[in-house]
Design a protein around this motif. Structure first.
Motif, mmCIF file in Angstrom:
data_model
loop_
_atom_site.group_PDB
_atom_site.id
_atom_site.type_symbol
_atom_site.label_atom_id
_atom_site.label_comp_id
_atom_site.label_asym_id
_atom_site.label_seq_id
_atom_site.Cartn_x
_atom_site.Cartn_y
_atom_site.Cartn_z
ATOM 1 N N ASP A 109 6.269 -12.190 8.026
ATOM 2 C CA ASP A 109 5.223 -12.988 7.401
ATOM 3 C C ASP A 109 4.280 -12.065 6.623
ATOM 4 O O ASP A 109 3.722 -11.124 7.194
ATOM 5 N N SER A 110 4.106 -12.342 5.331
ATOM 6 C CA SER A 110 3.307 -11.442 4.491
ATOM 7 C C SER A 110 1.848 -11.365 4.936
ATOM 8 O O SER A 110 1.174 -10.364 4.685
ATOM 9 N N GLY A 111 1.347 -12.390 5.616
ATOM 10 C CA GLY A 111 -0.021 -12.349 6.127
ATOM 11 C C GLY A 111 -0.233 -11.251 7.153
ATOM 12 O O GLY A 111 -1.339 -10.751 7.331
ATOM 13 N N SER A 112 0.842 -10.854 7.813
ATOM 14 C CA SER A 112 0.760 -9.782 8.814
ATOM 15 C C SER A 112 0.320 -8.467 8.203
ATOM 16 O O SER A 112 -0.319 -7.648 8.851
ATOM 17 N N LEU A 113 0.679 -8.270 6.935
ATOM 18 C CA LEU A 113 0.350 -7.020 6.257
ATOM 19 C C LEU A 113 -1.160 -6.821 6.163
ATOM 20 O O LEU A 113 -1.647 -5.699 6.144
ATOM 21 N N LYS A 114 -1.903 -7.920 6.148
ATOM 22 C CA LYS A 114 -3.362 -7.854 6.141
ATOM 23 C C LYS A 114 -3.930 -8.028 7.548
ATOM 24 O O LYS A 114 -4.814 -7.281 7.974
ATOM 25 N N VAL A 167 6.672 -0.402 23.759
ATOM 26 C CA VAL A 167 6.876 -1.848 23.648
ATOM 27 C C VAL A 167 7.312 -2.150 22.217
ATOM 28 O O VAL A 167 6.743 -1.613 21.264
ATOM 29 N N ILE A 168 8.311 -3.015 22.077
ATOM 30 C CA ILE A 168 8.771 -3.458 20.761
ATOM 31 C C ILE A 168 8.601 -4.967 20.687
ATOM 32 O O ILE A 168 9.054 -5.699 21.570
ATOM 33 N N LEU A 169 7.934 -5.411 19.634
ATOM 34 C CA LEU A 169 7.687 -6.828 19.419
ATOM 35 C C LEU A 169 8.390 -7.252 18.139
ATOM 36 O O LEU A 169 8.053 -6.777 17.048
ATOM 37 N N ASP A 170 9.378 -8.115 18.267
ATOM 38 C CA ASP A 170 10.103 -8.634 17.112
ATOM 39 C C ASP A 170 9.532 -10.005 16.763
ATOM 40 O O ASP A 170 9.838 -10.999 17.404
ATOM 41 N N ALA A 171 8.682 -10.036 15.731
ATOM 42 C CA ALA A 171 8.060 -11.279 15.291
ATOM 43 C C ALA A 171 8.562 -11.664 13.901
ATOM 44 O O ALA A 171 7.877 -12.351 13.145
ATOM 45 N N ARG A 172 9.774 -11.240 13.575
ATOM 46 C CA ARG A 172 10.307 -11.493 12.234
ATOM 47 C C ARG A 172 10.535 -12.976 11.950
ATOM 48 O O ARG A 172 10.498 -13.380 10.808
ATOM 49 N N GLU A 173 10.746 -13.775 12.956
ATOM 50 C CA GLU A 173 10.989 -15.201 12.756
ATOM 51 C C GLU A 173 9.708 -16.028 12.828
ATOM 52 O O GLU A 173 9.741 -17.233 12.612
ATOM 53 N N LEU A 187 -8.266 0.451 17.651
ATOM 54 C CA LEU A 187 -6.995 1.057 18.050
ATOM 55 C C LEU A 187 -6.492 1.946 16.926
ATOM 56 O O LEU A 187 -7.042 1.961 15.832
ATOM 57 N N SER A 188 -5.417 2.669 17.183
ATOM 58 C CA SER A 188 -4.861 3.570 16.177
ATOM 59 C C SER A 188 -3.632 2.948 15.535
ATOM 60 O O SER A 188 -2.640 2.673 16.215
ATOM 61 N N LEU A 189 -3.698 2.736 14.228
ATOM 62 C CA LEU A 189 -2.540 2.284 13.468
ATOM 63 C C LEU A 189 -1.832 3.533 12.965
ATOM 64 O O LEU A 189 -2.313 4.204 12.057
ATOM 65 N N LEU A 190 -0.715 3.871 13.597
ATOM 66 C CA LEU A 190 -0.023 5.117 13.295
ATOM 67 C C LEU A 190 0.797 5.037 12.018
ATOM 68 O O LEU A 190 0.922 6.021 11.296
ATOM 69 N N SER A 191 1.374 3.856 11.747
ATOM 70 C CA SER A 191 2.129 3.711 10.503
ATOM 71 C C SER A 191 2.351 2.249 10.167
ATOM 72 O O SER A 191 2.326 1.387 11.035
ATOM 73 N N VAL A 192 2.540 2.020 8.866
ATOM 74 C CA VAL A 192 2.924 0.711 8.342
ATOM 75 C C VAL A 192 4.038 0.966 7.338
ATOM 76 O O VAL A 192 3.888 1.816 6.460
ATOM 77 N N GLN A 193 5.145 0.268 7.504
ATOM 78 C CA GLN A 193 6.270 0.427 6.581
ATOM 79 C C GLN A 193 6.768 -0.943 6.164
ATOM 80 O O GLN A 193 6.652 -1.909 6.922
ATOM 81 N N GLU A 194 7.321 -1.010 4.958
ATOM 82 C CA GLU A 194 7.945 -2.248 4.490
ATOM 83 C C GLU A 194 9.368 -1.923 4.074
ATOM 84 O O GLU A 194 9.618 -0.955 3.356
ATOM 85 N N ASP A 195 10.300 -2.734 4.550
ATOM 86 C CA ASP A 195 11.704 -2.563 4.186
ATOM 87 C C ASP A 195 12.343 -3.943 4.116
ATOM 88 O O ASP A 195 12.435 -4.637 5.137
ATOM 89 N N ASN A 196 12.737 -4.344 2.926
ATOM 90 C CA ASN A 196 13.381 -5.656 2.718
ATOM 91 C C ASN A 196 12.542 -6.804 3.275
ATOM 92 O O ASN A 196 13.050 -7.652 4.006
ATOM 93 N N ALA A 197 11.272 -6.813 2.942
ATOM 94 C CA ALA A 197 10.332 -7.867 3.349
ATOM 95 C C ALA A 197 10.114 -7.927 4.858
ATOM 96 O O ALA A 197 9.689 -8.944 5.392
ATOM 97 N N VAL A 198 10.391 -6.844 5.553
ATOM 98 C CA VAL A 198 10.052 -6.728 6.972
ATOM 99 C C VAL A 198 9.005 -5.630 7.085
ATOM 100 O O VAL A 198 9.205 -4.506 6.637
#
Length: 80
Positions: free
Chosen positions: A45-50, A10-16, A61-72
């Protein structure tokens, strides 16, 4: 983008979306998934990072990875 569809269930695009929508949409997506499936969440949204890692840890649940690229921020979560 095609590679993403092959790599994740599943891919969730919540960039907006702004807080708290990325987290709420993540919760809704996970509730529809089966054990072992992987969710890719993209949020700007920067709040998502927390918020998203805290939620994933809270519910076990398992958080497999977190990446940041150009504020995404991209989170890969496996439902367990």
């Amino acid at each position: 983008m095609n590679d993403l569809y092959e790599e994740y269930d599943v891919i969730l695009d919540a960039r907006e979306d702004r807080c708290p929508m990325p987290l709420l949409k993540t919760k809704m997506a996970l509730s529809k998934m089966t054990i072992g499936q992987r969710l890719c969440v993209m949020a700007s949204d920067s709040g998502s990072l927390k918020d998203i890692p805290q939620y994933v840890t809270l519910v076990g649940l398992s958080l497999l990875s977190v990446q940041e690229d150009n504020a995404v921020y991209t989170f890969v979560i496996q439902k367990s």
